[in-house]
Scaffold this motif. Structure first.
Motif, PDB file in Angstrom:
ATOM      1  N   PRO A   1       6.345  30.251 -35.096  1.00  0.00           N
ATOM      2  CA  PRO A   1       5.289  31.052 -35.717  1.00  0.00           C
ATOM      3  C   PRO A   1       4.368  31.695 -34.682  1.00  0.00           C
ATOM      4  O   PRO A   1       4.294  31.238 -33.530  1.00  0.00           O
ATOM      5  CB  PRO A   1       4.493  30.037 -36.543  1.00  0.00           C
ATOM      6  N   SER A   2       3.677  32.750 -35.092  1.00  0.00           N
ATOM      7  CA  SER A   2       2.701  33.421 -34.226  1.00  0.00           C
ATOM      8  C   SER A   2       1.820  34.330 -35.055  1.00  0.00           C
ATOM      9  O   SER A   2       2.288  34.948 -36.010  1.00  0.00           O
ATOM     10  CB  SER A   2       3.425  34.264 -33.179  1.00  0.00           C
ATOM     11  N   VAL A   3       0.550  34.419 -34.697  1.00  0.00           N
ATOM     12  CA  VAL A   3      -0.330  35.459 -35.232  1.00  0.00           C
ATOM     13  C   VAL A   3      -0.623  36.462 -34.126  1.00  0.00           C
ATOM     14  O   VAL A   3      -0.246  37.637 -34.200  1.00  0.00           O
ATOM     15  CB  VAL A   3      -1.652  34.867 -35.784  1.00  0.00           C
TER      16      VAL A   3
ATOM     17  N   CYS B   1      -7.098  29.507 -26.460  1.00  0.00           N
ATOM     18  CA  CYS B   1      -6.025  30.481 -26.734  1.00  0.00           C
ATOM     19  C   CYS B   1      -5.906  30.813 -28.215  1.00  0.00           C
ATOM     20  O   CYS B   1      -5.368  31.855 -28.571  1.00  0.00           O
ATOM     21  CB  CYS B   1      -4.695  29.938 -26.211  1.00  0.00           C
TER      22      CYS B   1
HETATM   23  N1  LIG Z   1      -2.475  32.330 -28.498  1.00  0.00           N
HETATM   24  C1  LIG Z   1      -1.303  32.623 -29.081  1.00  0.00           C
HETATM   25  O1  LIG Z   1      -0.251  32.813 -28.441  1.00  0.00           O
HETATM   26  O2  LIG Z   1      -1.382  32.735 -30.428  1.00  0.00           O
HETATM   27  P1  LIG Z   1      -0.171  32.837 -31.453  1.00  0.00           P
HETATM   28  O3  LIG Z   1       0.579  31.545 -31.326  1.00  0.00           O
HETATM   29  O4  LIG Z   1      -0.799  33.056 -32.773  1.00  0.00           O
HETATM   30  O5  LIG Z   1       0.710  33.988 -31.029  1.00  0.00           O
END
Ligand SMILES: NC(=O)OP(=O)(O)O
Ligand SMILES: CC(=O)N[C@@H](CCCN)C(=O)O
Length: 348
Positions: free
Chosen positions: A56-58, A308
């Protein structure tokens, strides 16, 4: 305005900031800030970046898509979540769950696209393709990322692997430079924070390297037993010395924060219990007091708080810090965009 950056990197891929000489990192930081200030306008018109998310990632997802759009190109978002069906092993008889080999996937995507970006941290999504069997010695080989780099014929960008999160490192370096102007000799504290889950070490590894490459006096603060990979710490320490900085370790958060200009909070799992997370958890829950609060920030020299994200409020960092001007976490997240634009404009 020039449509090229005039900057050339010594590496074809972006796997780890420490693959680059410090002058190239500085040049990328300067380019990111020039992009942010609208002073340059490089173009990636007609170019495509494929972003493969096995986790996952935002921030990473949206900032890469937006970076390509702002540069006149496009990103193709390929979510691999719940569908890790590629094979990475050599000579495997593929009569199981995997449906195609990276030896085909990577060169095929390279025919369509001008760059491939990969997020693959096995601690976040345990899957069939994680060949490490719970061992750090195997996980640190970064089989998935390195296989893409090996078989792709276009640049590959690491969007967070088992070992490094270089885009976070570069983005954080941009933020530190923006905040401090001249980071050299200033005090940076990377402090471990309690989190209910054992998180990967990729982000703290890259954050530590970023501060070391800026010539800061870096303190790593964590409970005894939570050491990062000693080889990576050694490399970071050498790079700190090269740039006029230093690296030291503290096991008391209050002592570590004394006089800090930047405090970066991050949780990670204890390396010595890698793959044995129940045993690690029993020890980790004893360190719930490792939370960054305004009272803790009193020890700093008007220090700014970085994280982060995603952050667990009132677990890793208190509301009293996150909701105050002490926190620069939103700027930090924004700067991922400018840092990645600098990287993409240079690499593609
Ligand atoms: N800081 C960072 O990489 O956020 P995500 O995991 O949401 O991409
Ligand atoms: C909460 C969580 O899973 N954090 C992840 C993401 C951090 C930035 N990508 C981590 O610590 O690696």
């Amino acid at each position: 305005m020039a449509d090229a950056t005039g900057l050339q990197l010594s590496q074809r891929h972006f796997m780890n900031t420490a693959d680059l000489p410090q002058q190239e990192i500085q040049a990328l930081i300067d380019l990111a800030l020039s992009l942010k200030h609208g002073e340059v306008k490089p173009s990636l018109a007609g170019k495509t970046l494929a972003t493969l998310f096995f986790n996952p990632s935002v921030r990473t997802r949206v900032s890469f898509a937006t970076a390509m759009f702002k540069l006149g190109g496009q990103a193709l978002d390929l979510s691999m979540e719940g569908a890790w069906s590629f094979e990475f092993g050599d000579g495997v008889v593929m009569d199981g769950a995997t449906i195609e080999h990276v030896k085909e996937v990577a060169p095929v995507l390279s025919r369509y696209c001008d760059g491939l970006a990969i997020r693959c941290s096995e601690l976040v999504t345990k899957s069939a393709a994680s060949a490490s069997a719970g061992s750090w010695q195997n996980a640190r080989q970064d089989l998935v990322l390195n296989s893409f780099a090996r078989y792709a014929t276009v640049p590959v960008i690491n969007m967070e692997s088992n070992v490094y999160h270089p885009c976070q490192g570069l983005g954080d370096a941009v933020t530190i430079k923006e905040q401090l102007g001249q980071p050299q000799g200033k005090k940076y504290v990377l402090t471990w924070a309690y989190h209910p889950k054992a998180l990967p070490m990729a982000t703290p590894n890259s954050q530590m390297l970023a501060a070391c490459d800026l010539g800061m006096n870096v303190t790593l603060a964590y409970p005894e037993g939570w050491d990062l990979d000693p080889e990576i710490v050694k490399m970071a320490s050498q790079r700190a010395k090269q740039s006029g900085g230093s690296l030291q370790i503290e096991h008391d958060m209050d002592t570590a924060l004394e006089g800090a200009h930047i405090v970066c909070a991050k949780s990670w799992g204890a390396l010595q219990y890698y793959g044995n997370w129940e045993a690690e958890k029993a020890l980790r829950v004893q360190h719930k007091d490792w939370m960054v609060t305004q009272a803790k920030m009193q020890h700093t020299d008007n220090g700014r708080l970085m994280h982060c994200l995603p952050v667990r409020r009132n677990v890793e960092v208190g509301d009293d810090v996150l909701d105050s001007p002490t926190s620069i976490v939103i700027d930090e997240a924004e700067n991922r965009l400018w840092a990645q634009m600098a990287l993409l404009a240079t690499l593609l």
